[in-house]
Design a protein around this motif. Sequence first.
Motif, PDB file in Angstrom:
ATOM      1  N   ILE A  10       0.753  -1.277  -0.044  1.00 22.84           N
ATOM      2  CA  ILE A  10      -0.055   0.018  -0.008  1.00 22.84           C
ATOM      3  C   ILE A  10       0.916   1.396   0.001  1.00 22.84           C
ATOM      4  CG2 ILE A  10      -1.594   1.320   1.532  1.00 22.84           C
ATOM      5  CD1 ILE A  10      -2.841  -1.101   2.175  1.00 22.84           C
ATOM      6  N   ALA A  22       1.197   3.955  -2.995  1.00 25.89           N
ATOM      7  CA  ALA A  22       0.718   5.650  -2.777  1.00 25.89           C
ATOM      8  C   ALA A  22       1.997   6.367  -3.203  1.00 25.89           C
ATOM      9  CB  ALA A  22       0.550   5.813  -1.153  1.00 25.89           C
ATOM     10  N   GLY A  32       2.434   8.977  -6.522  1.00 22.80           N
ATOM     11  CA  GLY A  32       2.760  10.297  -6.277  1.00 22.80           C
ATOM     12  C   GLY A  32       3.889  10.598  -7.310  1.00 22.80           C
ATOM     13  N   PHE A  79      -3.929  -2.078 -10.026  1.00 25.20           N
ATOM     14  CA  PHE A  79      -4.645  -1.288  -8.907  1.00 25.20           C
ATOM     15  C   PHE A  79      -4.003   0.163  -8.899  1.00 25.20           C
ATOM     16  CE2 PHE A  79      -5.424  -0.717  -4.057  1.00 25.20           C
ATOM     17  CZ  PHE A  79      -7.127  -0.608  -4.276  1.00 25.20           C
ATOM     18  N   ILE A  88      -5.456   3.987 -10.004  1.00 24.25           N
ATOM     19  CA  ILE A  88      -5.330   5.011  -8.932  1.00 24.25           C
ATOM     20  C   ILE A  88      -4.724   6.336  -9.547  1.00 24.25           C
ATOM     21  CG2 ILE A  88      -4.225   5.696  -6.827  1.00 24.25           C
ATOM     22  CD1 ILE A  88      -4.944   3.035  -5.700  1.00 24.25           C
ATOM     23  N   LEU A 131      -6.480   9.690 -10.100  1.00 19.05           N
ATOM     24  CA  LEU A 131      -6.022  10.951  -9.572  1.00 19.05           C
ATOM     25  C   LEU A 131      -5.665  11.885 -10.907  1.00 19.05           C
ATOM     26  CD1 LEU A 131      -3.237  10.210  -7.119  1.00 19.05           C
ATOM     27  CD2 LEU A 131      -5.041  11.630  -6.849  1.00 19.05           C
ATOM     28  N   LEU A 161      -7.199  15.628 -10.673  1.00 19.76           N
ATOM     29  CA  LEU A 161      -6.349  16.973 -10.888  1.00 19.76           C
ATOM     30  C   LEU A 161      -6.236  17.548 -12.141  1.00 19.76           C
ATOM     31  CD1 LEU A 161      -3.330  15.262  -8.762  1.00 19.76           C
ATOM     32  CD2 LEU A 161      -5.166  16.692  -7.992  1.00 19.76           C
ATOM     33  N   ILE A 171      -1.590  21.825  -6.506  1.00 14.52           N
ATOM     34  CA  ILE A 171      -2.156  20.564  -6.704  1.00 14.52           C
ATOM     35  C   ILE A 171      -3.627  20.721  -6.326  1.00 14.52           C
ATOM     36  CG2 ILE A 171      -2.054  18.304  -6.268  1.00 14.52           C
ATOM     37  CD1 ILE A 171       0.631  19.035  -7.304  1.00 14.52           C
ATOM     38  N   GLY A 172      -4.550  20.502  -7.143  1.00 13.05           N
ATOM     39  CA  GLY A 172      -6.023  20.615  -6.966  1.00 13.05           C
ATOM     40  C   GLY A 172      -6.081  22.319  -7.061  1.00 13.05           C
ATOM     41  N   THR A 178     -17.353  22.213 -12.480  1.00 14.70           N
ATOM     42  CA  THR A 178     -16.346  21.380 -11.897  1.00 14.70           C
ATOM     43  C   THR A 178     -15.505  22.129 -11.001  1.00 14.70           C
ATOM     44  OG1 THR A 178     -15.070  21.587 -14.002  1.00 14.70           O
ATOM     45  CG2 THR A 178     -15.996  19.611 -13.735  1.00 14.70           C
ATOM     46  N   LEU A 184     -12.969  15.002  -0.934  1.00 14.90           N
ATOM     47  CA  LEU A 184     -13.332  14.566  -2.206  1.00 14.90           C
ATOM     48  C   LEU A 184     -13.026  12.928  -2.331  1.00 14.90           C
ATOM     49  CD1 LEU A 184     -14.301  16.156  -4.829  1.00 14.90           C
ATOM     50  CD2 LEU A 184     -12.142  16.105  -5.896  1.00 14.90           C
ATOM     51  N   ILE A 238     -15.825   9.856  -2.802  1.00 21.12           N
ATOM     52  CA  ILE A 238     -15.863   8.894  -3.904  1.00 21.12           C
ATOM     53  C   ILE A 238     -15.707   7.514  -3.138  1.00 21.12           C
ATOM     54  CG2 ILE A 238     -14.243   7.957  -5.626  1.00 21.12           C
ATOM     55  CD1 ILE A 238     -13.394  10.891  -6.277  1.00 21.12           C
ATOM     56  N   PHE A 280      -8.627   1.670  -1.695  1.00 21.49           N
ATOM     57  CA  PHE A 280      -8.513   2.691  -2.976  1.00 21.49           C
ATOM     58  C   PHE A 280      -8.253   4.304  -2.309  1.00 21.49           C
ATOM     59  CE2 PHE A 280     -11.009   5.200  -5.984  1.00 21.49           C
ATOM     60  CZ  PHE A 280     -10.212   4.933  -7.136  1.00 21.49           C
ATOM     61  N   LEU A 292      -7.775   5.121   0.550  1.00 18.75           N
ATOM     62  CA  LEU A 292      -6.555   5.328   1.420  1.00 18.75           C
ATOM     63  C   LEU A 292      -5.151   5.883   0.705  1.00 18.75           C
ATOM     64  CD1 LEU A 292      -5.160   5.198   4.272  1.00 18.75           C
ATOM     65  CD2 LEU A 292      -4.537   2.942   3.732  1.00 18.75           C
ATOM     66  N   ILE A 293      -5.096   4.874  -0.566  1.00 17.06           N
ATOM     67  CA  ILE A 293      -3.980   4.994  -1.456  1.00 17.06           C
ATOM     68  C   ILE A 293      -3.939   6.673  -1.858  1.00 17.06           C
ATOM     69  CG2 ILE A 293      -2.668   4.219  -3.251  1.00 17.06           C
ATOM     70  CD1 ILE A 293      -3.369   1.487  -2.542  1.00 17.06           C
ATOM     71  N   ILE A 294      -5.266   6.895  -2.425  1.00 17.91           N
ATOM     72  CA  ILE A 294      -5.368   8.264  -3.099  1.00 17.91           C
ATOM     73  C   ILE A 294      -4.894   9.267  -2.022  1.00 17.91           C
ATOM     74  CG2 ILE A 294      -7.029   9.722  -4.088  1.00 17.91           C
ATOM     75  CD1 ILE A 294      -8.268   7.912  -5.646  1.00 17.91           C
ATOM     76  N   LEU A 323      -3.125   9.166   0.539  1.00 18.09           N
ATOM     77  CA  LEU A 323      -1.648   9.094   0.637  1.00 18.09           C
ATOM     78  C   LEU A 323      -0.958   9.834  -0.402  1.00 18.09           C
ATOM     79  CD1 LEU A 323      -0.949   5.598   2.348  1.00 18.09           C
ATOM     80  CD2 LEU A 323      -0.855   7.788   3.619  1.00 18.09           C
ATOM     81  N   SER A 324      -1.486   9.291  -1.598  1.00 20.19           N
ATOM     82  CA  SER A 324      -0.457   9.957  -2.844  1.00 20.19           C
ATOM     83  C   SER A 324      -0.714  11.464  -2.919  1.00 20.19           C
ATOM     84  CB  SER A 324      -1.244   9.373  -4.157  1.00 20.19           C
ATOM     85  OG  SER A 324      -1.005   8.020  -4.133  1.00 20.19           O
ATOM     86  N   LEU A 325      -1.897  11.906  -2.603  1.00 23.97           N
ATOM     87  CA  LEU A 325      -2.079  13.396  -2.469  1.00 23.97           C
ATOM     88  C   LEU A 325      -1.214  14.107  -1.580  1.00 23.97           C
ATOM     89  CD1 LEU A 325      -6.021  13.677  -3.014  1.00 23.97           C
ATOM     90  CD2 LEU A 325      -4.424  14.609  -4.541  1.00 23.97           C
TER      91      LEU A 325
END
Lengths: 195, 320
Positions: free
Chosen positions: A9, A13, A17, A59, A63, A67, A71, B6-7, B178, B190, B194, B211, B213-215, B217-219
Amino acid sequence: MKRNQIRVIAEIATFVGLAIVLDLLAGLFSPFKQGGSISPAMLPIFIIAFRHGWKNGIFAGLIFGVLQLILVGSEIFGWIYDPTPFKIFMVIAFDYIIPFSLLGLAGLFKDPFNKPKSFVLGIALGSFLRYLCHGLSGVIVWGNFAADWGIENIWFYSYVFYNLPYMAASFGLCLLIGLALYRRKVWDFGLPTTR
Amino acid sequence: MNSIIIGQYIPGKGFFYRLDPRTKIISVLFLMIAVFMLENITQLSIALAAAIFILLIGQISIIKVAKGLRAIFVLLIFTFVFQIALNTEGKILSQATLHFNLYSVLAIVLAFVFWRILLRLGKFKFLLFLAFVFGVYFILRYVGYGTDFYSFSLTIYEKGIEMSVFVIVRILIIITFTTVLTLSTKPTDLTHGIECLLRPLKKIGFNSEDFALIISLSLRYIPTIFDEAQKIMAAQASRGADFSEGKLKDKLKQIISLLVPMFIIAFMRSEELADAMESRNFVPGQSRTRINVLKFSMIDVYSGVFTLLCFAGAIVIKVI
């Protein structure tokens, strides 16, 4: 077992990124501001697929696609000529979700970190599937822009004129940087893989 | 380069900030589909009025939305020009021959230089651009001395104008919707929204919690990795690296020397992240609690009803 799941995980992530950052950096240095750009952003997804198998690869790709949609992608819908919910669905599916998910199939090849052939074939397969998807969405949704360039055949416009150059260049860039990382054994400092 | 965003979230306290993210996502989806069902300018202008009404309710300034448009501005202009030049339906509104000869080309070059100099002043960029475009048009049309080495007959049809306005207004409305969504919703909210909406997919084996959680974390990690990239670039620039010049081969070498440390850093970060998660007793697959639990309130009902009314209105118009 648990430890490995957490690790997967965390790795997905950070690498997604990284992929987004690579895409942003490529955008800053590239001459095109819209549409597909030449970037090595697929490489982190390939590495996840190689290290943790194709399921985790898909997966991670999914993601990455979602993203990108969150974005940068929301403006794209304004460009659809004669949009119907079907076309919007096609753009979401075939320009973002499906092509980036398919990158994960690179992990289908066996033992990529010891056999350079699997490594190259995996990257080639992932890039090729992504190219097919973008081309399909080009034919179904973006075909009307072909006339603006004076091209009559929509299939030629989408698969050769628009999508081929940047996809070929991105594939080349991924392969080149991938092989540079390969030679330096970047992933080889004690992190376990979970294939 | 330092101000990469970002965003688009901007903290604030309007109506939309209090709305549940789930309501916002679903409403924006439905409103967008409703807009796409409209078929002519009159219906679209009603939709535009509705979009402005939404902006007023949310106390979101139109300037912020216009800034979101800047990225696609060039494409907007292209669409406009192509629609006008290529559409050949309806009544003819104006017909003019455009002359390309020595004098007109010289005049265009002069106008271009003049425009670039005026741009240095830094203000009214958009007006200057418009002035330049119209200037080119008038030069091509009226500077007809000497022999033309190329001439082009530009005919503007009614349908061309109508279609270009139609396409652009529709883009404006979609982007307003949007932008309201992304301006007023934190990326984490957001994602949470989702996640909740995707929960039913668990039945077909899709893990929406991982899903989301990973989004998130990536953000969280995107700015960190971006900072690292800038540090590496600064370090290499101080040793004489140049990322913008040189031959293709040199550039590729530069890119590789930037990316190798970035991948290594990403591996190290992911290892640290896994350690941090494990030491906080994160167990994959277990249900987790949240500090902010999403709750529907009365305003969600109001906006839901508003959305449904708009959607139903669009369907009625489409059917009739």
